[in-house]
Scaffold this motif. Sequence first.
Motif, PDB file in Angstrom:
ATOM      1  N   GLU B  52       0.564  -1.247   0.255  1.00  0.00           N
ATOM      2  CA  GLU B  52       0.165  -0.340  -0.159  1.00  0.00           C
ATOM      3  C   GLU B  52       1.164   1.603  -0.162  1.00  0.00           C
ATOM      4  O   GLU B  52       1.333   1.847   1.000  1.00  0.00           O
ATOM      5  CB  GLU B  52      -0.831  -0.284   0.952  1.00  0.00           C
ATOM      6  CG  GLU B  52      -1.714   1.538   0.796  1.00  0.00           C
ATOM      7  CD  GLU B  52      -2.755   1.074   2.533  1.00  0.00           C
ATOM      8  OE1 GLU B  52      -3.731  -0.218   2.483  1.00  0.00           O
ATOM      9  OE2 GLU B  52      -2.460   1.902   3.035  1.00  0.00           O
ATOM     10  N   SER B  53       1.114   1.788  -1.101  1.00  0.00           N
ATOM     11  CA  SER B  53       1.962   2.982  -1.670  1.00  0.00           C
ATOM     12  C   SER B  53       0.649   4.704  -0.949  1.00  0.00           C
ATOM     13  O   SER B  53      -0.082   4.089  -0.680  1.00  0.00           O
ATOM     14  CB  SER B  53       1.955   3.536  -2.741  1.00  0.00           C
ATOM     15  OG  SER B  53       2.610   4.370  -2.926  1.00  0.00           O
ATOM     16  N   SER B  63       8.762   1.341  -7.447  1.00  0.00           N
ATOM     17  CA  SER B  63       7.984   0.366  -8.751  1.00  0.00           C
ATOM     18  C   SER B  63       7.150   0.169  -7.674  1.00  0.00           C
ATOM     19  O   SER B  63       7.324  -1.181  -6.578  1.00  0.00           O
ATOM     20  CB  SER B  63       9.210   0.673  -9.680  1.00  0.00           C
ATOM     21  OG  SER B  63       9.832  -0.715  -9.414  1.00  0.00           O
ATOM     22  N   ALA B  64       5.918  -0.497  -8.859  1.00  0.00           N
ATOM     23  CA  ALA B  64       4.896  -1.562  -8.128  1.00  0.00           C
ATOM     24  C   ALA B  64       4.874  -2.706  -9.642  1.00  0.00           C
ATOM     25  O   ALA B  64       4.125  -1.508 -10.677  1.00  0.00           O
ATOM     26  CB  ALA B  64       3.980  -1.490  -7.523  1.00  0.00           C
ATOM     27  N   ARG B  65       5.031  -3.634  -9.736  1.00  0.00           N
ATOM     28  CA  ARG B  65       4.928  -4.704 -10.162  1.00  0.00           C
ATOM     29  C   ARG B  65       3.801  -6.149 -10.008  1.00  0.00           C
ATOM     30  O   ARG B  65       3.667  -6.242  -8.684  1.00  0.00           O
ATOM     31  CB  ARG B  65       5.299  -5.433 -11.283  1.00  0.00           C
ATOM     32  CG  ARG B  65       6.623  -4.136 -12.047  1.00  0.00           C
ATOM     33  CD  ARG B  65       6.715  -3.615 -13.457  1.00  0.00           C
ATOM     34  NE  ARG B  65       7.884  -3.172 -13.820  1.00  0.00           N
ATOM     35  CZ  ARG B  65       7.376  -1.662 -13.647  1.00  0.00           C
ATOM     36  NH1 ARG B  65       7.092  -0.648 -12.890  1.00  0.00           N
ATOM     37  NH2 ARG B  65       8.487  -0.425 -13.895  1.00  0.00           N
ATOM     38  N   ALA B  66       3.186  -6.537 -10.530  1.00  0.00           N
ATOM     39  CA  ALA B  66       2.329  -7.755 -10.426  1.00  0.00           C
ATOM     40  C   ALA B  66       2.996  -8.719 -11.633  1.00  0.00           C
ATOM     41  O   ALA B  66       2.241  -8.566 -12.597  1.00  0.00           O
ATOM     42  CB  ALA B  66       0.956  -7.816 -10.730  1.00  0.00           C
ATOM     43  N   SER B 107       7.566  -3.288  -5.210  1.00  0.00           N
ATOM     44  CA  SER B 107       6.989  -3.714  -5.130  1.00  0.00           C
ATOM     45  C   SER B 107       6.419  -5.571  -6.298  1.00  0.00           C
ATOM     46  O   SER B 107       6.122  -4.835  -7.343  1.00  0.00           O
ATOM     47  CB  SER B 107       5.790  -3.625  -4.523  1.00  0.00           C
ATOM     48  OG  SER B 107       4.038  -4.771  -4.606  1.00  0.00           O
ATOM     49  N   VAL B 108       7.107  -6.335  -6.072  1.00  0.00           N
ATOM     50  CA  VAL B 108       6.155  -7.734  -6.874  1.00  0.00           C
ATOM     51  C   VAL B 108       5.305  -8.193  -6.616  1.00  0.00           C
ATOM     52  O   VAL B 108       5.107  -9.227  -5.403  1.00  0.00           O
ATOM     53  CB  VAL B 108       7.374  -8.322  -7.762  1.00  0.00           C
ATOM     54  CG1 VAL B 108       7.167  -9.532  -8.579  1.00  0.00           C
ATOM     55  CG2 VAL B 108       8.806  -7.011  -8.239  1.00  0.00           C
ATOM     56  N   ARG B 109       3.857  -8.092  -6.974  1.00  0.00           N
ATOM     57  CA  ARG B 109       2.993  -8.623  -6.548  1.00  0.00           C
ATOM     58  C   ARG B 109       2.619 -10.139  -6.566  1.00  0.00           C
ATOM     59  O   ARG B 109       2.986  -9.929  -8.192  1.00  0.00           O
ATOM     60  CB  ARG B 109       1.661  -7.720  -6.798  1.00  0.00           C
ATOM     61  CG  ARG B 109       0.416  -8.605  -6.055  1.00  0.00           C
ATOM     62  CD  ARG B 109      -0.639  -8.230  -5.850  1.00  0.00           C
ATOM     63  NE  ARG B 109      -1.282  -6.765  -6.736  1.00  0.00           N
ATOM     64  CZ  ARG B 109      -1.880  -8.012  -7.905  1.00  0.00           C
ATOM     65  NH1 ARG B 109      -2.254  -8.768  -7.620  1.00  0.00           N
ATOM     66  NH2 ARG B 109      -2.322  -7.223  -8.680  1.00  0.00           N
TER      67      ARG B 109
END
Lengths: 211, 272
Positions: B52-53, B63-66, B107-109
């Motif tokens: 949760e940014s 950075s946020a990737r999924a 983040s890597v979800r």
Amino acid sequence: MSDEQRAAAAGVLGGDEETYRGLLQSIVDVARAIFDAEASSVFLYDEDADELVFEAVSGQGGDTLVGTRFPSSTGIAGFALVTRQPLVVDDLSNDPRFSRDRAASTGYVPNSIVASPLLHDERALGVLSVLDRNAERPFGVAELELLSRFSTQAAIGLDLLLRARRARSALAGEGSAALVARVASLLDQDEGDEGVRLLEALERVLASRRT
Amino acid sequence: MSARPVPAWSLPPGDAPAVEAPGPWRDAVTREWAIGASRGAVDVCIVDSGIESGHPLVGPVASARAVARGEDGSVQIVEDDLGDVVGHGTACAGIVRSLAPDCRLHSVRVLGAGNSGAGDLILAGLRHAIDAGHRVINLSLSTTKRRFAEELHELADDAYFKGTVIVASAHNLPVDSYPWRFSSVISVGSHERPDPLTWYANPDPPVELFAHGVDVEVAWLGGGTLRCTGNSFAAPHVAGISALVLAKHPELTPYQVKTVLRLTATNTEGTP
């Protein structure tokens, strides 16, 4: 039939589902008592549907929740399953999203959850959860160790339950396994020895053809 | 279930047995030497349920990737605008931030939102994090599927040679699981002391370190906090401390970072 023959037939059938359900119920009852908790549950992971199913419940919701399903990828129990790690979460009332979802699915909103994955060999079969344990008592490394031991027991119970279900469904299926299971079932109900003698003769014929 | 003995997943209450260290190393590599003035922000990646940014205890997420499965079943890395769907990744991120406030969090979800921990998705997420060149990766999860072990092992070795420290939570149960067992990662179990800067070296691996993992106040969804227990929360403490060490000594390799953590552990002879 002799006791040994009955045992062999029961083995083919995978045992009695009710017995294994009783084992799981006993596990959640004891887990609830040991941790002085409001409720304890065993969930089965239905891989095809990607859902967790209540299999045994002690305490809150015990009468109505068995058979209820929810998605495996959400919630604390689901997270213990997907991370393969036991997890203790307290102060859940601080998470309004959790409370809302939980209330919608079970009608009971706990303030604390302990969730432990049920691992058997390399498979995650489900989750053991303990809700609202006695907050006065500390829950540390020793308690998690105890819960892990219960989880191992519950995992074996779930594995036996699944085997029993597979065997039962084989009775209604096709193929040689289903035939063997059906014959074993009929032998189990047979008062005389004719069926067994016929099978012994068949065994001798098959054995002689292999030599 | 493994037939061979499996070590306890957590440190029992009480002091850990002392760990010996060569005198000259012990004298040179102290906490004062290891942690201090930063020479630049360290990139730390949380491979988990997302972050949760902007959470007060997390701050910005760089950075946020999924990892997502395409309609044809293929595994893809996509931009992630969901944030955290469970809270677990945010909890890990908050712990890292509390120890290494200047780090850059990524983040890597791989879990949650329909991702039920499939091994290939975890592998893809970890591979992405390693290829991105992050210096520290926190992995508070494991897989029990043996068919993924070999590829995970290769990935862990790749990270090791590229200079990426993988911190993995040790398994809490007597089962074989991965990647925490691999020597190319740093495996972490829990101790009960309520101190984020207390960590113990385990004289009896494969669990290598024990960190604060019992009754940890963590960031959770909606800007809130919860109290959590589990090795999942011990690992990010070591990830944060690793980031601190790398901030001051960016030239260190993963095996040197591991050595520093052992030499400066609370139960290593000479640690004040």
